[in-house]
Design a protein around this motif. Structure first.
Motif, mmCIF file in Angstrom:
data_model
loop_
_atom_site.group_PDB
_atom_site.id
_atom_site.type_symbol
_atom_site.label_atom_id
_atom_site.label_comp_id
_atom_site.label_asym_id
_atom_site.label_seq_id
_atom_site.Cartn_x
_atom_site.Cartn_y
_atom_site.Cartn_z
ATOM 1 N N ARG A 59 0.835 -1.209 0.000
ATOM 2 C CA ARG A 59 0.000 0.000 0.000
ATOM 3 C C ARG A 59 0.866 1.253 0.000
ATOM 4 N NH1 ARG A 59 -1.588 4.087 2.779
ATOM 5 N NH2 ARG A 59 -0.239 3.542 4.542
ATOM 6 N N GLU A 60 1.922 1.246 0.797
ATOM 7 C CA GLU A 60 2.832 2.397 0.858
ATOM 8 C C GLU A 60 3.553 2.599 -0.476
ATOM 9 O OE1 GLU A 60 5.273 1.446 4.187
ATOM 10 O OE2 GLU A 60 3.754 2.019 5.679
ATOM 11 N N GLU A 61 3.894 1.519 -1.142
ATOM 12 C CA GLU A 61 4.530 1.617 -2.462
ATOM 13 C C GLU A 61 3.576 2.242 -3.477
ATOM 14 O OE1 GLU A 61 5.820 -2.275 -3.563
ATOM 15 O OE2 GLU A 61 7.306 -2.428 -1.946
ATOM 16 N N LEU A 62 2.289 1.922 -3.341
ATOM 17 C CA LEU A 62 1.286 2.452 -4.265
ATOM 18 C C LEU A 62 1.188 3.977 -4.197
ATOM 19 C CD1 LEU A 62 -1.589 -0.163 -3.968
ATOM 20 C CD2 LEU A 62 -0.648 0.696 -6.117
ATOM 21 N N LEU A 63 1.485 4.568 -3.044
ATOM 22 C CA LEU A 63 1.409 6.023 -2.893
ATOM 23 C C LEU A 63 2.357 6.730 -3.855
ATOM 24 C CD1 LEU A 63 1.238 6.321 1.012
ATOM 25 C CD2 LEU A 63 -0.645 6.524 -0.618
ATOM 26 N N SER A 64 3.521 6.135 -4.100
ATOM 27 C CA SER A 64 4.463 6.712 -5.058
ATOM 28 C C SER A 64 4.232 6.190 -6.474
ATOM 29 C CB SER A 64 5.911 6.424 -4.628
ATOM 30 O OG SER A 64 6.112 5.026 -4.471
ATOM 31 N N ASP A 65 3.792 4.926 -6.576
ATOM 32 C CA ASP A 65 3.541 4.339 -7.900
ATOM 33 C C ASP A 65 2.482 5.104 -8.673
ATOM 34 O OD1 ASP A 65 5.411 2.309 -7.559
ATOM 35 O OD2 ASP A 65 3.935 0.896 -6.750
ATOM 36 N N VAL A 66 1.454 5.562 -7.964
ATOM 37 C CA VAL A 66 0.329 6.224 -8.634
ATOM 38 C C VAL A 66 0.730 7.581 -9.211
ATOM 39 C CG1 VAL A 66 -0.589 7.487 -6.641
ATOM 40 C CG2 VAL A 66 -2.164 6.595 -8.375
ATOM 41 N N LYS A 67 1.846 8.150 -8.752
ATOM 42 C CA LYS A 67 2.304 9.457 -9.232
ATOM 43 C C LYS A 67 3.181 9.353 -10.475
ATOM 44 C CE LYS A 67 2.243 11.372 -4.534
ATOM 45 N NZ LYS A 67 3.064 11.927 -3.439
ATOM 46 N N ARG A 68 3.640 8.150 -10.775
ATOM 47 C CA ARG A 68 4.520 7.963 -11.931
ATOM 48 C C ARG A 68 3.727 7.825 -13.222
ATOM 49 N NH1 ARG A 68 8.116 3.328 -8.931
ATOM 50 N NH2 ARG A 68 9.101 4.705 -7.379
ATOM 51 N N LYS A 69 4.300 8.308 -14.311
ATOM 52 C CA LYS A 69 3.651 8.201 -15.613
ATOM 53 C C LYS A 69 3.875 6.815 -16.211
ATOM 54 C CE LYS A 69 4.024 13.115 -16.746
ATOM 55 N NZ LYS A 69 4.561 14.112 -17.714
ATOM 56 N N ASN A 70 2.926 6.403 -17.042
ATOM 57 C CA ASN A 70 3.023 5.112 -17.745
ATOM 58 C C ASN A 70 3.276 3.946 -16.784
ATOM 59 O OD1 ASN A 70 2.795 6.513 -20.235
ATOM 60 N ND2 ASN A 70 4.992 6.971 -20.147
ATOM 61 N N ASN A 71 2.582 4.004 -15.649
ATOM 62 C CA ASN A 71 2.803 2.995 -14.608
ATOM 63 C C ASN A 71 1.503 2.254 -14.278
ATOM 64 O OD1 ASN A 71 4.715 1.771 -12.922
ATOM 65 N ND2 ASN A 71 4.059 2.962 -11.156
ATOM 66 N N ARG A 72 0.575 2.255 -15.209
ATOM 67 C CA ARG A 72 -0.757 1.718 -14.953
ATOM 68 C C ARG A 72 -0.735 0.239 -14.613
ATOM 69 N NH1 ARG A 72 -4.985 1.944 -12.374
ATOM 70 N NH2 ARG A 72 -6.447 0.364 -13.047
ATOM 71 N N GLU A 73 0.075 -0.540 -15.323
ATOM 72 C CA GLU A 73 0.089 -1.987 -15.110
ATOM 73 C C GLU A 73 0.608 -2.352 -13.717
ATOM 74 O OE1 GLU A 73 -1.225 -4.437 -16.944
ATOM 75 O OE2 GLU A 73 -2.028 -2.769 -18.128
ATOM 76 N N VAL A 74 1.609 -1.626 -13.245
ATOM 77 C CA VAL A 74 2.155 -1.879 -11.901
ATOM 78 C C VAL A 74 1.104 -1.561 -10.843
ATOM 79 C CG1 VAL A 74 3.900 -1.174 -10.207
ATOM 80 C CG2 VAL A 74 4.536 -1.480 -12.608
#
Length: 355
Positions: A111-126
């Motif tokens: 969940r904590e990783e998702l907080l930064s993942d959602v801000k990255r571009k072209n990262n939908r699959e992750v």
């Protein structure tokens, strides 16, 4: 019992009736002599066996069952037995267990990783993969803790995305959200419009106005929106409670208006003659989605959010959402209120021709 619990842990009397009747229909030799239905004993036996099976599952720590235990009620709350949470809207995965090999600690890390993942571009699959993996963790949080929407949004920002709302709804019900809602609404439109025509009185006059507006427009989305508004009116509920319109460009005025909305949709026009600039969804006074393409699409997303966040239907729109759930989406349609039952009967082929 193992086959039954794959679909439902808590069955209703009508569902036991269906199973018991199916049993004696396939095996007439099992029909009970002296019984009015011929299967009353089988029905009672099924109910008792399912209750016993749930007890065994509770001892094994099955979250779908333990969440309903009085021992697991929230701290500081004396929740009566009648208010214990159970699936009541045909949720197939109401409160699933964590994936094999995962724990609260490992899923919190994701969940904590998702907080930064959602801000990255072209990262939908992750993001999609991690949201799928943390579903049980997130669902247990929603069902057991009932967090405020703004707190939940801060913890799960990726959750408030149109594609993720669709995905979460499908995880819970195994049914597609957006495509099914719009296709089923279109399927029922003709009969709903005929139903509106037959309504008399003040309500009937308001519905005539809606029908005339639809006839004068070739816009599919406008037609769908008008049918949704008409359904609210037909059920003696105010469509303004569902869709709040703002004719202003002042964001402060709009934000102030959100404070009075618990569950609803909003549209923003810069002037009376202007095009709609913004369509969004408000939950607990906060705009959780904006820039949506249409009101019908927003209605589907709102319905999905209510399911995904385990929210109650707003009292002033309870019949509208009941009809959407049980008649349009066909989720848990066996038990309806008298008003929804009347609509279902009139929309059926037989009721349509004989009403």
């Amino acid at each position: 019992m193992q086959e039954i619990v794959k679909y439902k842990l808590y069955c209703k009397g009508q569902e036991f009736d269906m199973v018991a009747n199916a049993l004696i229909s396939k095996h007439p030799c099992l029909k009970e002599k002296g019984s009015l239905t011929g299967c009353a004993g089988w029905k009672a036996s099924l109910a008792n066996k399912l209750a016993t099976y749930r007890t065994h599952l509770r001892k094994l720590g099955c979250t779908e069952v333990t969440v309903n235990s009085l021992k697991n009620k929230p701290e500081g709350k004396s929740t009566p037995a009648a208010a214990i949470m159970k699936p009541w809207r045909s949720e197939v995965k109401y409160c699933p267990p964590y994936p094999i090999g995962e724990s609260e600690t490992s899923l919190e890390k994701l969940r904590e990783e998702l907080l930064s993942d959602v801000k990255r571009k072209n990262n939908r699959e992750v993001v999609k993969m991690k949201m799928e993996k943390t579903f049980a963790y997130r669902r247990q949080e929603v069902v057991s803790k009932s967090p405020m929407v703004d707190i939940f949004r801060a913890r799960w920002p990726a959750f408030f995305d149109e594609s993720e709302i669709n995905a979460e709804f499908k995880r819970i019900t195994t049914m597609p959200l957006q495509s099914r809602f719009l296709s089923q609404l279109d399927l029922h439109t003709f009969r709903l419009l005929k139903l509106f025509e037959k309504r008399g009185g003040v309500v009937g006059k308001r519905l005539v106005t809606i029908r005339e507006a639809i006839d004068q427009s070739d816009d599919t989305e406008f037609g769908r929106e008008s049918v949704i508004r008409g359904l609210c009116i037909y059920l003696n509920e105010d469509p303004e409670r569902l869709v709040k319109e703002y004719v202003t460009a002042d964001e402060d005025i709009i934000q102030e208006g959100f404070e009075d909305i618990t569950v609803g949709i909003f549209t923003v026009k810069p002037s009376n003659s202007g095009e709609v600039e913004d369509i969004g969804i408000v939950l607990e006074g906060h705009a959780v989605l904006r820039d949506l393409p249409s009101v019908p699409f927003a209605t589907a997303m709102l319905f999905g959010l209510i399911y995904n966040l385990n929210l109650d239907y707003p009292a002033e729109l309870s019949y509208t959402f009941e009809v959407v759930q049980k008649i349009i989406m066909e989720l848990e349609g066996s038990t309806l209120s008298k008003k929804a039952q009347a609509v279902k009967l009139k929309l059926s082929v037989r009721g349509f021709f004989f009403s």
